[in-house]
Design a protein around this motif. Structure first.
Motif, PDB file in Angstrom:
ATOM      1  N   ALA A   1       0.836  -1.210   0.000  1.00 49.00           N
ATOM      2  CA  ALA A   1       0.000   0.000   0.000  1.00 49.00           C
ATOM      3  C   ALA A   1       0.870   1.259   0.000  1.00 49.00           C
ATOM      4  CB  ALA A   1      -0.943  -0.003   1.201  1.00 49.00           C
ATOM      5  N   THR A   2       1.944   1.231   0.765  1.00 49.74           N
ATOM      6  CA  THR A   2       2.870   2.362   0.786  1.00 49.74           C
ATOM      7  C   THR A   2       3.503   2.563  -0.587  1.00 49.74           C
ATOM      8  OG1 THR A   2       3.335   1.977   3.117  1.00 49.74           O
ATOM      9  CG2 THR A   2       4.931   3.308   1.892  1.00 49.74           C
ATOM     10  N   ASN A   3       3.876   1.470  -1.247  1.00 48.65           N
ATOM     11  CA  ASN A   3       4.434   1.579  -2.596  1.00 48.65           C
ATOM     12  C   ASN A   3       3.432   2.210  -3.553  1.00 48.65           C
ATOM     13  OD1 ASN A   3       5.988  -1.461  -1.908  1.00 48.65           O
ATOM     14  ND2 ASN A   3       7.124   0.391  -2.370  1.00 48.65           N
ATOM     15  N   PHE A   4       2.166   1.791  -3.489  1.00 47.20           N
ATOM     16  CA  PHE A   4       1.148   2.343  -4.385  1.00 47.20           C
ATOM     17  C   PHE A   4       0.855   3.812  -4.077  1.00 47.20           C
ATOM     18  CE2 PHE A   4      -0.254  -2.239  -4.898  1.00 47.20           C
ATOM     19  CZ  PHE A   4       0.310  -2.365  -6.152  1.00 47.20           C
ATOM     20  N   ILE A   5       0.896   4.193  -2.804  1.00 49.66           N
ATOM     21  CA  ILE A   5       0.698   5.601  -2.435  1.00 49.66           C
ATOM     22  C   ILE A   5       1.836   6.459  -2.981  1.00 49.66           C
ATOM     23  CG2 ILE A   5       0.694   7.210  -0.480  1.00 49.66           C
ATOM     24  CD1 ILE A   5      -0.894   4.992   1.062  1.00 49.66           C
ATOM     25  N   LEU A   6       3.079   5.992  -2.815  1.00 52.66           N
ATOM     26  CA  LEU A   6       4.223   6.745  -3.347  1.00 52.66           C
ATOM     27  C   LEU A   6       4.186   6.833  -4.864  1.00 52.66           C
ATOM     28  CD1 LEU A   6       7.059   5.426  -1.012  1.00 52.66           C
ATOM     29  CD2 LEU A   6       6.036   7.707  -1.027  1.00 52.66           C
ATOM     30  N   TRP A   7       3.755   5.763  -5.522  1.00 51.34           N
ATOM     31  CA  TRP A   7       3.593   5.777  -6.978  1.00 51.34           C
ATOM     32  C   TRP A   7       2.569   6.835  -7.368  1.00 51.34           C
ATOM     33  CZ3 TRP A   7      -0.161   2.021  -9.655  1.00 51.34           C
ATOM     34  CH2 TRP A   7      -0.180   2.246 -11.033  1.00 51.34           C
ATOM     35  N   GLY A   8       1.419   6.820  -6.717  1.00 55.17           N
ATOM     36  CA  GLY A   8       0.371   7.796  -7.024  1.00 55.17           C
ATOM     37  C   GLY A   8       0.810   9.225  -6.770  1.00 55.17           C
TER      38      GLY A   8
ATOM     39  N   ILE B   1       5.922  19.859  -8.690  1.00 55.43           N
ATOM     40  CA  ILE B   1       7.372  19.950  -8.557  1.00 55.43           C
ATOM     41  C   ILE B   1       7.951  20.569  -9.824  1.00 55.43           C
ATOM     42  CG2 ILE B   1       7.603  18.003  -6.962  1.00 55.43           C
ATOM     43  CD1 ILE B   1       8.379  16.251  -9.324  1.00 55.43           C
ATOM     44  N   ASP B   2       9.142  21.134  -9.717  1.00 54.34           N
ATOM     45  CA  ASP B   2       9.823  21.705 -10.887  1.00 54.34           C
ATOM     46  C   ASP B   2      10.235  20.595 -11.844  1.00 54.34           C
ATOM     47  OD1 ASP B   2      11.619  24.118  -8.870  1.00 54.34           O
ATOM     48  OD2 ASP B   2       9.668  24.301  -9.846  1.00 54.34           O
ATOM     49  N   ARG B   3      10.367  20.953 -13.108  1.00 52.35           N
ATOM     50  CA  ARG B   3      10.769  19.972 -14.129  1.00 52.35           C
ATOM     51  C   ARG B   3      12.138  19.355 -13.848  1.00 52.35           C
ATOM     52  NH1 ARG B   3       7.584  19.415 -18.434  1.00 52.35           N
ATOM     53  NH2 ARG B   3       9.107  18.557 -19.888  1.00 52.35           N
ATOM     54  N   LYS B   4      12.997  20.092 -13.170  1.00 56.67           N
ATOM     55  CA  LYS B   4      14.331  19.555 -12.897  1.00 56.67           C
ATOM     56  C   LYS B   4      14.286  18.336 -11.965  1.00 56.67           C
ATOM     57  CE  LYS B   4      15.343  22.905  -9.257  1.00 56.67           C
ATOM     58  NZ  LYS B   4      16.208  23.993  -8.843  1.00 56.67           N
ATOM     59  N   TYR B   5      13.172  18.146 -11.235  1.00 59.93           N
ATOM     60  CA  TYR B   5      13.025  16.997 -10.348  1.00 59.93           C
ATOM     61  C   TYR B   5      12.302  15.825 -11.003  1.00 59.93           C
ATOM     62  CZ  TYR B   5      14.473  20.361  -6.850  1.00 59.93           C
ATOM     63  OH  TYR B   5      15.166  21.312  -6.148  1.00 59.93           O
TER      64      TYR B   5
ATOM     65  N   ALA C   1      11.482  11.990  -9.827  1.00 56.76           N
ATOM     66  CA  ALA C   1      10.094  11.618  -9.539  1.00 56.76           C
ATOM     67  C   ALA C   1       9.580  10.500 -10.442  1.00 56.76           C
ATOM     68  CB  ALA C   1       9.198  12.841  -9.657  1.00 56.76           C
ATOM     69  N   ILE C   2       9.921  10.529 -11.718  1.00 55.50           N
ATOM     70  CA  ILE C   2       9.407   9.516 -12.638  1.00 55.50           C
ATOM     71  C   ILE C   2       9.983   8.129 -12.325  1.00 55.50           C
ATOM     72  CG2 ILE C   2       9.330   8.805 -15.062  1.00 55.50           C
ATOM     73  CD1 ILE C   2       9.016  11.831 -15.733  1.00 55.50           C
ATOM     74  N   PRO C   3      11.312   7.979 -12.185  1.00 56.26           N
ATOM     75  CA  PRO C   3      11.824   6.648 -11.802  1.00 56.26           C
ATOM     76  C   PRO C   3      11.336   6.207 -10.414  1.00 56.26           C
ATOM     77  CG  PRO C   3      13.593   7.978 -12.683  1.00 56.26           C
ATOM     78  CD  PRO C   3      12.415   8.884 -12.512  1.00 56.26           C
TER      79      PRO C   3
END
Length: 75
Positions: free
Chosen positions: A13-20, A31-35, A39-41
């Motif tokens: 559940a924690t993994n799915f929350i962080l994914w979301g 967040i800024d594009r530089k991050y 964030a994507i990986p």
């Protein structure tokens, strides 16, 4: 047994929350594009870990969750 089910599902559940949250942060511009390179990986890794952990094989959280729920249902 129900407490065991809650503990077993907490990790995925924690993994799915962080994914979301990472998907929402990128899509909504929180967040800024530089991050985005972080964030994507981060989102993809957490999505993979969440789905991987719910596989109902012994040793995985999915198996522990399923066994605990079955104990609650069957008595």
């Amino acid at each position: 047994a129900f407490q065991s089910a809650i503990v077993a599902i907490a990790g995925p559940a924690t993994n799915f929350i962080l994914w979301g949250l990472s998907v929402a942060a990128v899509k909504n511009g929180w967040i800024d594009r530089k991050y985005y390179a972080i964030a994507i990986p981060l989102g993809k890794i957490n999505m993979f870990l969440g789905f991987f952990n719910i596989i109902p094989l012994p040793g995985f959280d999915g198996s522990n969750f399923m066994n605990s729920i079955l104990k609650v249902i069957m008595g």
